[in-house]
Design a protein around this motif. Structure first.
Motif, PDB file in Angstrom:
ATOM      1  N   PRO A 195       0.806  -1.226   0.000  1.00  0.00           N
ATOM      2  CA  PRO A 195       0.000   0.000   0.000  1.00  0.00           C
ATOM      3  C   PRO A 195       0.839   1.275   0.000  1.00  0.00           C
ATOM      4  CG  PRO A 195      -0.882  -1.576   1.582  1.00  0.00           C
ATOM      5  CD  PRO A 195       0.441  -2.117   1.111  1.00  0.00           C
ATOM      6  N   ASP A 241      -6.658   6.768  -0.285  1.00  0.00           N
ATOM      7  CA  ASP A 241      -6.785   5.453   0.354  1.00  0.00           C
ATOM      8  C   ASP A 241      -7.726   4.556  -0.450  1.00  0.00           C
ATOM      9  OD1 ASP A 241      -5.062   6.107   2.394  1.00  0.00           O
ATOM     10  OD2 ASP A 241      -6.639   6.553   3.856  1.00  0.00           O
ATOM     11  N   ARG A 242      -8.806   5.127  -0.952  1.00  0.00           N
ATOM     12  CA  ARG A 242      -9.744   4.342  -1.761  1.00  0.00           C
ATOM     13  C   ARG A 242      -9.068   3.872  -3.046  1.00  0.00           C
ATOM     14  NH1 ARG A 242     -15.358   7.140  -3.212  1.00  0.00           N
ATOM     15  NH2 ARG A 242     -15.170   7.523  -0.981  1.00  0.00           N
ATOM     16  N   ASP A 269      -6.774   0.954  -2.402  1.00  0.00           N
ATOM     17  CA  ASP A 269      -7.524  -0.303  -2.276  1.00  0.00           C
ATOM     18  C   ASP A 269      -7.931  -0.833  -3.652  1.00  0.00           C
ATOM     19  OD1 ASP A 269      -7.335  -0.236   0.475  1.00  0.00           O
ATOM     20  OD2 ASP A 269      -9.319   0.655   0.779  1.00  0.00           O
ATOM     21  N   TRP A 270      -8.401   0.055  -4.516  1.00  0.00           N
ATOM     22  CA  TRP A 270      -8.795  -0.368  -5.865  1.00  0.00           C
ATOM     23  C   TRP A 270      -7.592  -0.895  -6.636  1.00  0.00           C
ATOM     24  CZ3 TRP A 270     -11.877   4.745  -6.850  1.00  0.00           C
ATOM     25  CH2 TRP A 270     -13.173   4.618  -6.324  1.00  0.00           C
ATOM     26  N   ALA A 323      -4.934  -2.302  -5.533  1.00  0.00           N
ATOM     27  CA  ALA A 323      -4.520  -3.607  -5.029  1.00  0.00           C
ATOM     28  C   ALA A 323      -5.327  -4.739  -5.654  1.00  0.00           C
ATOM     29  CB  ALA A 323      -4.645  -3.649  -3.504  1.00  0.00           C
ATOM     30  N   LYS A 324      -6.557  -4.455  -6.031  1.00  0.00           N
ATOM     31  CA  LYS A 324      -7.443  -5.473  -6.600  1.00  0.00           C
ATOM     32  C   LYS A 324      -7.396  -5.499  -8.121  1.00  0.00           C
ATOM     33  CE  LYS A 324     -10.873  -5.098  -2.831  1.00  0.00           C
ATOM     34  NZ  LYS A 324     -10.373  -3.862  -2.182  1.00  0.00           N
TER      35      LYS A 324
END
Length: 262
Positions: A139, A163-164, A167-168, A170-171
């Motif tokens: 991250p 932060d959002r 997260d996106w 990472a996927k």
């Protein structure tokens, strides 16, 4: 989960809304998350279509390198599978190159919106482009690498949104092989015969773009027969950084060229 195939490569896509189809093609390495705020801002009398380029997200990851012609054929497979007859293409970075190639080779594009892109891959700062990549399981590096995608101060000034995005990423971002293949497609692209692309083309470019210089966007607009240029105070991911401004600009193009009343 809707998918299309080009040869033996399966491509994931999704749509929302109804009306004229606006299809989005993302930059090298990034997942379709980079369109999230722009798609929301355009919500209304259009159908939005987002898809994962080969090497990204839920689409297959065949071995690279890739080229823009193959990615344009992937886009054509997605549009054909969905039954799209006419499309308004919005592409960023590599996605803008794919949109240009598709408009020249296929008969579906009614308009083009080209964000932070160029028709000459040699004008891309390859080091800056590679600097956008980060391991999906780290991250901190994902966050740090966004500094090269936005204008100065954005990452520090919008921690919740960043932060959002982390997260996106990472996927949905490409894995290292997908990144390398898509970067190669970006830097190797060259389209000399832009006079053949007669589609109305809106070139939108961040004035603080560290990956593709703003002068390359101005030149692209000047070389396209029906090109217009719009500079915006943003970095490379102009549609993520300033989605409302970009949506307002795109809405003007759609009002002129799309049948928003059905």
């Amino acid at each position: 989960m809707p998918t299309a195939t080009n040869g033996d490569v399966e491509l994931y896509y999704e749509t929302a809304g109804s009306g004229p189809t606006v299809a989005f093609v993302e930059p090298a390495g990034y997942g379709a998350w980079c369109w999230s705020w722009l798609v929301d801002a355009l919500a209304g009398p259009v159908e939005t279509l987002v898809w994962d380029l080969r090497g990204t997200g839920r689409s297959d990851v065949p071995s690279g390198p890739y080229d823009v012609a193959t990615l344009a054929a992937d886009l054509e497979a997605v549009l054909a599978e969905h039954g799209t007859r006419t499309v308004h293409l919005v592409g960023a970075g590599l996605g803008g190159m794919v949109a240009l190639q598709h408009a020249r080779e296929y008969g579906r594009a009614a308009t083009l919106a080209l964000l932070g892109t160029t028709a000459d891959g040699s004008r891309v700062d390859a080091d800056a482009l590679r600097g956008l990549q980060a391991p999906r399981d780290d991250p901190d590096r994902l966050r740090d690498s966004l500094r090269g995608a936005f204008s100065p101060g954005v990452v520090e000034g919008h921690p919740d949104a960043v932060d959002r995005i982390v997260d996106w990423r990472a996927k949905d971002d490409a894995d290292p092989d997908g990144w390398a293949a898509q970067i190669a497609a970006t830097t190797d692209f060259a389209m000399a015969d832009l006079y053949e692309v007669t589609t109305p083309a809106l070139v939108i470019h961040g004035r603080a773009d560290a990956v593709v210089p703003v002068e390359a966007g101005r030149d692209l607009a000047a070389d396209l027969p029906r090109g217009t240029f719009e500079g915006i105070d943003a970095g490379h991911l102009v549609a993520t950084e300033e989605p409302t401004v970009v949506a307002d600009t795109l809405s003007g193009q759609l009002d002129e060229h799309a049948d928003l009343d059905g």
